[in-house]
Design a protein around this motif. Sequence first.
Motif, PDB file in Angstrom:
ATOM      1  N   LEU A 294       0.854  -1.185   0.000  1.00 51.43           N
ATOM      2  CA  LEU A 294       0.000   0.000   0.000  1.00 51.43           C
ATOM      3  C   LEU A 294       0.895   1.241   0.000  1.00 51.43           C
ATOM      4  CD1 LEU A 294      -2.714  -1.052   2.621  1.00 51.43           C
ATOM      5  CD2 LEU A 294      -2.835  -1.215   0.125  1.00 51.43           C
ATOM      6  N   THR A 295       0.508   2.243  -0.797  1.00 51.56           N
ATOM      7  CA  THR A 295       1.342   3.426  -1.011  1.00 51.56           C
ATOM      8  C   THR A 295       0.813   4.622  -0.231  1.00 51.56           C
ATOM      9  OG1 THR A 295       1.857   2.618  -3.234  1.00 51.56           O
ATOM     10  CG2 THR A 295       2.318   4.948  -2.762  1.00 51.56           C
ATOM     11  N   ALA A 296       1.710   5.302   0.493  1.00 50.98           N
ATOM     12  CA  ALA A 296       1.337   6.476   1.287  1.00 50.98           C
ATOM     13  C   ALA A 296       0.727   7.553   0.399  1.00 50.98           C
ATOM     14  CB  ALA A 296       2.562   7.026   2.002  1.00 50.98           C
ATOM     15  N   GLY A 297      -0.270   8.244   0.934  1.00 54.92           N
ATOM     16  CA  GLY A 297      -0.947   9.302   0.206  1.00 54.92           C
ATOM     17  C   GLY A 297      -2.111   8.807  -0.622  1.00 54.92           C
ATOM     18  N   GLY A 298      -2.208   7.483  -0.800  1.00 53.14           N
ATOM     19  CA  GLY A 298      -3.306   6.909  -1.569  1.00 53.14           C
ATOM     20  C   GLY A 298      -4.455   6.471  -0.674  1.00 53.14           C
ATOM     21  N   VAL A 299      -5.531   6.009  -1.298  1.00 53.70           N
ATOM     22  CA  VAL A 299      -6.697   5.528  -0.563  1.00 53.70           C
ATOM     23  C   VAL A 299      -7.128   4.181  -1.129  1.00 53.70           C
ATOM     24  CG1 VAL A 299      -7.484   7.868  -0.066  1.00 53.70           C
ATOM     25  CG2 VAL A 299      -8.355   6.678  -2.086  1.00 53.70           C
ATOM     26  N   PHE A 300      -7.953   3.487  -0.370  1.00 53.79           N
ATOM     27  CA  PHE A 300      -8.537   2.235  -0.853  1.00 53.79           C
ATOM     28  C   PHE A 300      -9.901   2.032  -0.219  1.00 53.79           C
ATOM     29  CE2 PHE A 300      -6.234   1.055   2.974  1.00 53.79           C
ATOM     30  CZ  PHE A 300      -7.087   0.169   3.616  1.00 53.79           C
ATOM     31  N   LYS A 301     -10.683   1.172  -0.841  1.00 50.82           N
ATOM     32  CA  LYS A 301     -11.974   0.734  -0.310  1.00 50.82           C
ATOM     33  C   LYS A 301     -12.209  -0.686  -0.810  1.00 50.82           C
ATOM     34  CE  LYS A 301     -13.756   4.177  -2.445  1.00 50.82           C
ATOM     35  NZ  LYS A 301     -14.667   5.276  -2.846  1.00 50.82           N
ATOM     36  N   PHE A 302     -13.272  -1.299  -0.377  1.00 50.29           N
ATOM     37  CA  PHE A 302     -13.603  -2.661  -0.786  1.00 50.29           C
ATOM     38  C   PHE A 302     -14.879  -2.626  -1.623  1.00 50.29           C
ATOM     39  CE2 PHE A 302     -11.463  -2.602   3.270  1.00 50.29           C
ATOM     40  CZ  PHE A 302     -10.479  -3.557   3.143  1.00 50.29           C
ATOM     41  N   ARG A 303     -14.875  -3.385  -2.717  1.00 52.61           N
ATOM     42  CA  ARG A 303     -16.092  -3.478  -3.501  1.00 52.61           C
ATOM     43  C   ARG A 303     -16.347  -4.940  -3.856  1.00 52.61           C
ATOM     44  NH1 ARG A 303     -14.923  -1.295  -9.703  1.00 52.61           N
ATOM     45  NH2 ARG A 303     -13.294  -2.818 -10.234  1.00 52.61           N
ATOM     46  N   ALA A 304     -17.603  -5.249  -4.185  1.00 54.69           N
ATOM     47  CA  ALA A 304     -17.999  -6.631  -4.472  1.00 54.69           C
ATOM     48  C   ALA A 304     -18.161  -6.848  -5.965  1.00 54.69           C
ATOM     49  CB  ALA A 304     -19.312  -6.956  -3.760  1.00 54.69           C
ATOM     50  N   ASN A 305     -17.741  -8.038  -6.409  1.00 52.46           N
ATOM     51  CA  ASN A 305     -17.978  -8.507  -7.776  1.00 52.46           C
ATOM     52  C   ASN A 305     -17.377  -7.581  -8.836  1.00 52.46           C
ATOM     53  OD1 ASN A 305     -19.606 -10.407  -6.401  1.00 52.46           O
ATOM     54  ND2 ASN A 305     -21.411  -9.100  -6.620  1.00 52.46           N
TER      55      ASN A 305
END
Length: 370
Positions: A294-305
């Motif tokens: 995971l890269t600093a300054g970035g974001v993430f979330k979880f999605r389905a399918n």
Amino acid sequence: MKNIFKIFLLGILVVFIISCQEDDDKVMLNNTSVSTLSVNKTTVVLDETTADQAALVFEFRNPTFSPSVQFTNAVEFAVAGTNFSPNTTREVSMGQNTFSLSHLQLNNILADLNVVPNTLKSIEIRLKSNVNPVTPFYSNVLKVSMTGYTPNPDLIFPKINVPGGYAGAAGYADWTPANAPNLFSPDKNSQYRGFIYVTAPNSEYKFTINQDWAGDKGDDGTLTGKLVETGEQNIKAATAGTYYVKVDWTANTYSSVLANFGVIGDATPAGWGADTDLVYNPSTKTYVINSIVLTAGGVFKFRANDDWAMKIQPAAADQTLASGTAVQTFFNAEGTVQGDSSYKVSETGNYRIELDLHNSAYYKLTVTKL
């Protein structure tokens, strides 16, 4: 004219007699002795490890009335100084003069009163005797200093069970209501929801309650989301994967939709172009990615399918996670997410991601820097 006058006087006399009879029929209720309430402790620190054990023991004496009438008892709780508004009540059996409340019961009472866990709070308690819905009589008021705990959501939210032939491979036991995935009711009503993991297509399951087969429900045979208790058929998961299941136990309806989650975002190796899939771990009953950069300054979330209809996100604003600290996370399909929030990364490195979806009242996310 005289006859009219006589009739008028007779009418007045009849009304007077009836009125006197009605007054005679009225009975005044006298509270000849008030109720009393006592408790064995004035300070208690609640403990989840002894959740089912008695924390407080109460003794009470019923009020008496003349003439004798029937009444019901409840014990009323409120934060001290609020004049019992708001309050929460618990019923008291009429066939005894003592009762106890467990650590879990008292902790739930504190939650009803919006008392912050791990904080000492003075609680006022009194016995409320109802002769009818509008005529309450009260005992003396007790004060008990209570410290609650952050409750385990598995213990405080109602649940139903999803036994089936899939459960053993998911870390439970096949066709065993007492050892099966659960659907919880976050609103504490007849509506339950949650996730199950299925390893083989056409796996079958049913719904039970109280971790027993009594009253189990299945499809009515039409495959249109209708449940019946008699003559039911097993429900089938058409393909392997994770399913989001909803049940209305009272309305006898259910739904099931495939929801295989992955992580996506500009903090992940594939950016916004592709998902990194989560893998179900039957030993922990959680979804994991054992190592991801995971890269600093970035974001993430979880999605389905690999789609945006169903997402796991923070409740509102973007959230920076502390390494190794579990936080509650939310499913947008349940109306608990505002906007399109993401999780932030503060430091570049390899991380382990663990998503715990076993309890729909408290989805939990842990991100640990390796």
